[in-house]
Scaffold this motif. Sequence first.
Motif, PDB file in Angstrom:
ATOM      1  N   PHE A   1     -50.622   5.076  28.936  1.00  0.00           N
ATOM      2  CA  PHE A   1     -49.681   6.099  28.836  1.00  0.00           C
ATOM      3  C   PHE A   1     -49.185   6.811  27.383  1.00  0.00           C
ATOM      4  N   ALA A   2     -49.256   5.992  26.564  1.00  0.00           N
ATOM      5  CA  ALA A   2     -49.217   6.221  25.324  1.00  0.00           C
ATOM      6  C   ALA A   2     -49.470   7.205  24.597  1.00  0.00           C
ATOM      7  N   ALA A   3     -50.683   7.823  24.993  1.00  0.00           N
ATOM      8  CA  ALA A   3     -51.286   9.086  24.383  1.00  0.00           C
ATOM      9  C   ALA A   3     -50.189  10.376  24.691  1.00  0.00           C
ATOM     10  N   PHE A   4     -49.928  10.553  25.977  1.00  0.00           N
ATOM     11  CA  PHE A   4     -49.001  11.418  26.378  1.00  0.00           C
ATOM     12  C   PHE A   4     -47.328  11.331  25.522  1.00  0.00           C
ATOM     13  N   GLU A   5     -47.125  10.259  25.427  1.00  0.00           N
ATOM     14  CA  GLU A   5     -45.914  10.190  24.641  1.00  0.00           C
ATOM     15  C   GLU A   5     -45.977  10.337  23.143  1.00  0.00           C
ATOM     16  N   ASP A   6     -47.141  10.026  22.788  1.00  0.00           N
ATOM     17  CA  ASP A   6     -47.422  10.100  21.392  1.00  0.00           C
ATOM     18  C   ASP A   6     -47.489  11.532  21.140  1.00  0.00           C
ATOM     19  N   ARG A   7     -48.181  12.326  21.907  1.00  0.00           N
ATOM     20  CA  ARG A   7     -48.336  13.763  22.096  1.00  0.00           C
ATOM     21  C   ARG A   7     -46.902  14.518  21.735  1.00  0.00           C
ATOM     22  N   GLU A   8     -46.106  14.053  22.682  1.00  0.00           N
ATOM     23  CA  GLU A   8     -44.808  14.885  22.653  1.00  0.00           C
ATOM     24  C   GLU A   8     -44.285  14.430  21.498  1.00  0.00           C
ATOM     25  N   ASN A   9     -44.118  13.116  20.759  1.00  0.00           N
ATOM     26  CA  ASN A   9     -43.478  12.777  19.794  1.00  0.00           C
ATOM     27  C   ASN A   9     -44.262  13.283  18.478  1.00  0.00           C
ATOM     28  N   MET A  10     -45.366  13.853  18.604  1.00  0.00           N
ATOM     29  CA  MET A  10     -46.046  14.414  17.400  1.00  0.00           C
ATOM     30  C   MET A  10     -45.813  16.199  17.461  1.00  0.00           C
ATOM     31  N   PHE A  11     -46.092  16.687  18.519  1.00  0.00           N
ATOM     32  CA  PHE A  11     -46.122  18.296  18.484  1.00  0.00           C
ATOM     33  C   PHE A  11     -44.902  18.980  19.019  1.00  0.00           C
ATOM     34  N   SER A  12     -43.900  18.378  19.865  1.00  0.00           N
ATOM     35  CA  SER A  12     -42.739  18.977  20.257  1.00  0.00           C
ATOM     36  C   SER A  12     -41.942  19.598  19.287  1.00  0.00           C
ATOM     37  N   SER A  13     -41.222  20.684  19.329  1.00  0.00           N
ATOM     38  CA  SER A  13     -40.553  21.377  18.491  1.00  0.00           C
ATOM     39  C   SER A  13     -39.271  20.511  18.530  1.00  0.00           C
TER      40      SER A  13
ATOM     41  N   TYR B   1     -34.477  12.745   8.500  1.00  0.00           N
ATOM     42  CA  TYR B   1     -34.336  12.077   9.800  1.00  0.00           C
ATOM     43  C   TYR B   1     -35.818  12.568  10.681  1.00  0.00           C
ATOM     44  N   ARG B   2     -35.670  11.738  11.741  1.00  0.00           N
ATOM     45  CA  ARG B   2     -36.878  12.070  12.641  1.00  0.00           C
ATOM     46  C   ARG B   2     -36.426  11.779  14.200  1.00  0.00           C
ATOM     47  N   ASN B   3     -36.614  12.874  15.201  1.00  0.00           N
ATOM     48  CA  ASN B   3     -36.094  12.689  16.458  1.00  0.00           C
ATOM     49  C   ASN B   3     -37.408  12.123  17.342  1.00  0.00           C
ATOM     50  N   PHE B   4     -36.899  11.528  18.075  1.00  0.00           N
ATOM     51  CA  PHE B   4     -38.128  10.803  19.073  1.00  0.00           C
ATOM     52  C   PHE B   4     -37.552  10.880  20.437  1.00  0.00           C
ATOM     53  N   GLY B   5     -38.649  11.208  21.395  1.00  0.00           N
ATOM     54  CA  GLY B   5     -38.096  11.483  22.858  1.00  0.00           C
ATOM     55  C   GLY B   5     -38.724  10.280  23.863  1.00  0.00           C
ATOM     56  N   TYR B   6     -39.621   9.826  23.133  1.00  0.00           N
ATOM     57  CA  TYR B   6     -40.552   8.823  23.832  1.00  0.00           C
ATOM     58  C   TYR B   6     -40.735   7.703  23.158  1.00  0.00           C
ATOM     59  N   SER B   7     -40.963   6.346  23.653  1.00  0.00           N
ATOM     60  CA  SER B   7     -41.163   5.199  23.098  1.00  0.00           C
ATOM     61  C   SER B   7     -42.508   5.373  22.124  1.00  0.00           C
ATOM     62  N   VAL B   8     -42.464   4.593  21.089  1.00  0.00           N
ATOM     63  CA  VAL B   8     -43.581   4.546  20.045  1.00  0.00           C
ATOM     64  C   VAL B   8     -43.833   3.178  19.759  1.00  0.00           C
TER      65      VAL B   8
ATOM     66  N   GLN C   1     -46.575   3.664  12.606  1.00  0.00           N
ATOM     67  CA  GLN C   1     -47.739   3.643  11.536  1.00  0.00           C
ATOM     68  C   GLN C   1     -48.782   4.649  12.002  1.00  0.00           C
ATOM     69  N   ARG C   2     -48.904   4.882  13.293  1.00  0.00           N
ATOM     70  CA  ARG C   2     -49.666   6.033  13.703  1.00  0.00           C
ATOM     71  C   ARG C   2     -49.559   6.418  15.092  1.00  0.00           C
ATOM     72  N   LEU C   3     -49.470   7.657  15.294  1.00  0.00           N
ATOM     73  CA  LEU C   3     -49.478   8.243  16.814  1.00  0.00           C
ATOM     74  C   LEU C   3     -50.780   9.042  16.979  1.00  0.00           C
ATOM     75  N   GLU C   4     -51.072   8.915  18.217  1.00  0.00           N
ATOM     76  CA  GLU C   4     -52.349   9.470  18.618  1.00  0.00           C
ATOM     77  C   GLU C   4     -52.220  10.231  19.959  1.00  0.00           C
ATOM     78  N   ASP C   5     -52.813  11.494  19.919  1.00  0.00           N
ATOM     79  CA  ASP C   5     -52.526  12.211  21.497  1.00  0.00           C
ATOM     80  C   ASP C   5     -53.668  12.058  22.299  1.00  0.00           C
ATOM     81  N   GLY C   6     -54.559  11.226  22.137  1.00  0.00           N
ATOM     82  CA  GLY C   6     -55.702  10.733  23.200  1.00  0.00           C
ATOM     83  C   GLY C   6     -56.933  12.016  23.169  1.00  0.00           C
ATOM     84  N   VAL C   7     -56.555  13.170  22.157  1.00  0.00           N
ATOM     85  CA  VAL C   7     -57.772  14.064  22.138  1.00  0.00           C
ATOM     86  C   VAL C   7     -58.225  14.344  20.935  1.00  0.00           C
TER      87      VAL C   7
END
Length: 159
Positions: free
Chosen positions: A30-42, A67-74, A78-84
């Motif tokens: 499920f990390a790909a969805f969470e990473d996607r939100e943590n990468m691209f959300s406004s 600062y950096r805001n996070f909505g989901y676990s990371v 070092q690296r976020l991936e959105d799965g695509v």
Amino acid sequence: MSIRWKRAAQSTLGATIVVAALNIGTPPAFAAFEDRENMFSSQVCASPGSSTFKFKLYYNSWLEGAYRNFGYSVWSFQRLEDGVGSVQDPVAYCVGTGVGAGQAVKNNAASSKNAHASYNAQIFYNTGFKGAKDVLPPLSSVSRLTNTYNNNASFNWSN
């Protein structure tokens, strides 16, 4: 117990151990969805007071600097991936937010805030939610991290 059954059980157990060993150190599915939100959300770089993302890391002590805001676990700062195919490597503090802007988040957090009303925020020393950690209860902040000061690699919510 027949010899055939014993061999089948041993074979199945061996395969399970091999599969489990291969999964060590990899983010959950499920990390790909969470990473996607943590990468691209406004909300990632929205003002900490107005962001709907409830976990905030700061470059400096006393909730100052970039600062950096996070909505989901990371799993790994070092690296976020959105799965695509999109990758953010490394995860960085938001540009234009103060001293430390553009710097990597991993091993560069001095303070933090948990604005969630129900969950604890856990900051871990190691990738994959392992090692020493700092725990922020709901609706709390810490002006200087204790166990993960400039040694933060992952973050998770907990009850």
